[in-house]
Design a protein around this motif. Structure first.
Motif, PDB file in Angstrom:
ATOM      1  N   ARG A  60      -4.671   4.891   0.701  1.00 40.34           N
ATOM      2  CA  ARG A  60      -3.623   4.360   1.212  1.00 40.34           C
ATOM      3  C   ARG A  60      -4.366   3.824   3.178  1.00 40.34           C
ATOM      4  O   ARG A  60      -4.361   3.172   3.181  1.00 40.34           O
ATOM      5  N   HIS A  70      -5.485   0.271   4.428  1.00 40.80           N
ATOM      6  CA  HIS A  70      -4.815   0.350   5.834  1.00 40.80           C
ATOM      7  C   HIS A  70      -5.606  -0.154   7.151  1.00 40.80           C
ATOM      8  O   HIS A  70      -5.483  -1.041   7.504  1.00 40.80           O
ATOM      9  N   TRP A 130       0.944  -1.207   0.089  1.00 40.22           N
ATOM     10  CA  TRP A 130       0.088   0.108   0.150  1.00 40.22           C
ATOM     11  C   TRP A 130       0.943   1.401   0.241  1.00 40.22           C
ATOM     12  O   TRP A 130       0.703   2.440  -0.714  1.00 40.22           O
ATOM     13  N   MET A 131       1.960   1.456   0.593  1.00 39.67           N
ATOM     14  CA  MET A 131       2.698   1.994   0.911  1.00 39.67           C
ATOM     15  C   MET A 131       3.361   2.236   0.128  1.00 39.67           C
ATOM     16  O   MET A 131       3.863   4.166  -1.217  1.00 39.67           O
ATOM     17  N   VAL A 133       0.468   2.893  -3.822  1.00 34.33           N
ATOM     18  CA  VAL A 133      -0.897   3.900  -3.495  1.00 34.33           C
ATOM     19  C   VAL A 133      -0.589   5.106  -3.421  1.00 34.33           C
ATOM     20  O   VAL A 133      -0.138   5.310  -2.029  1.00 34.33           O
TER      21      VAL A 133
END
Length: 115
Positions: free
Chosen positions: A90, A94, A80-81, A84
């Motif tokens: 993001r 999370h 994700w980091m 996105v």
């Protein structure tokens, strides 16, 4: 002489170690489970029930589930980091990931401990 300044939250080493330690925990558990499968080739449902009624097997299973979920969290969080960019999306991913992992933990505890 190069003077390096470390900036940031220092996630790199901690996450790297967490990935390796959780992988070792899962490997040890898998080897133990495969060993049981090989040695008890004719294991019945009652044999599995007896094995998983032992407290140390339940504790080891729970520790392995925790290791699996931590391992998954670090990997998914990094995805994700890295990929996105919109902050809101993001953050939503999370939170959704955390909720999904906590739900999996609750279900695993219910299955392993029969709660």
């Amino acid at each position: 002489m190069v003077n390096r300044h470390v900036i940031g939250a220092h996630y790199g080493l901690r996450d790297w170690l967490l990935q390796r330690i959780t992988a070792v925990v899962m490997l040890v558990y898998t080897i133990g489970l495969v060993t049981f499968l090989v040695l008890a080739a004719q294991a019945t449902y009652e044999g599995w029930q007896t094995l998983f009624s032992l407290t140390w097997v339940r504790v080891l299973s729970t520790v392995t589930v925790i290791a699996l979920l931590l391992h998954a969290w670090v990997g998914i969080r990094d995805i994700w980091m890295d990929y996105v960019q919109p902050l809101g999306l993001r953050l939503s991913l999370h939170v959704a990931t955390i909720l999904w992992l906590v739900g999996n933990f609750v279900y695993a505890v219910k299955v392993v401990w029969g709660v």
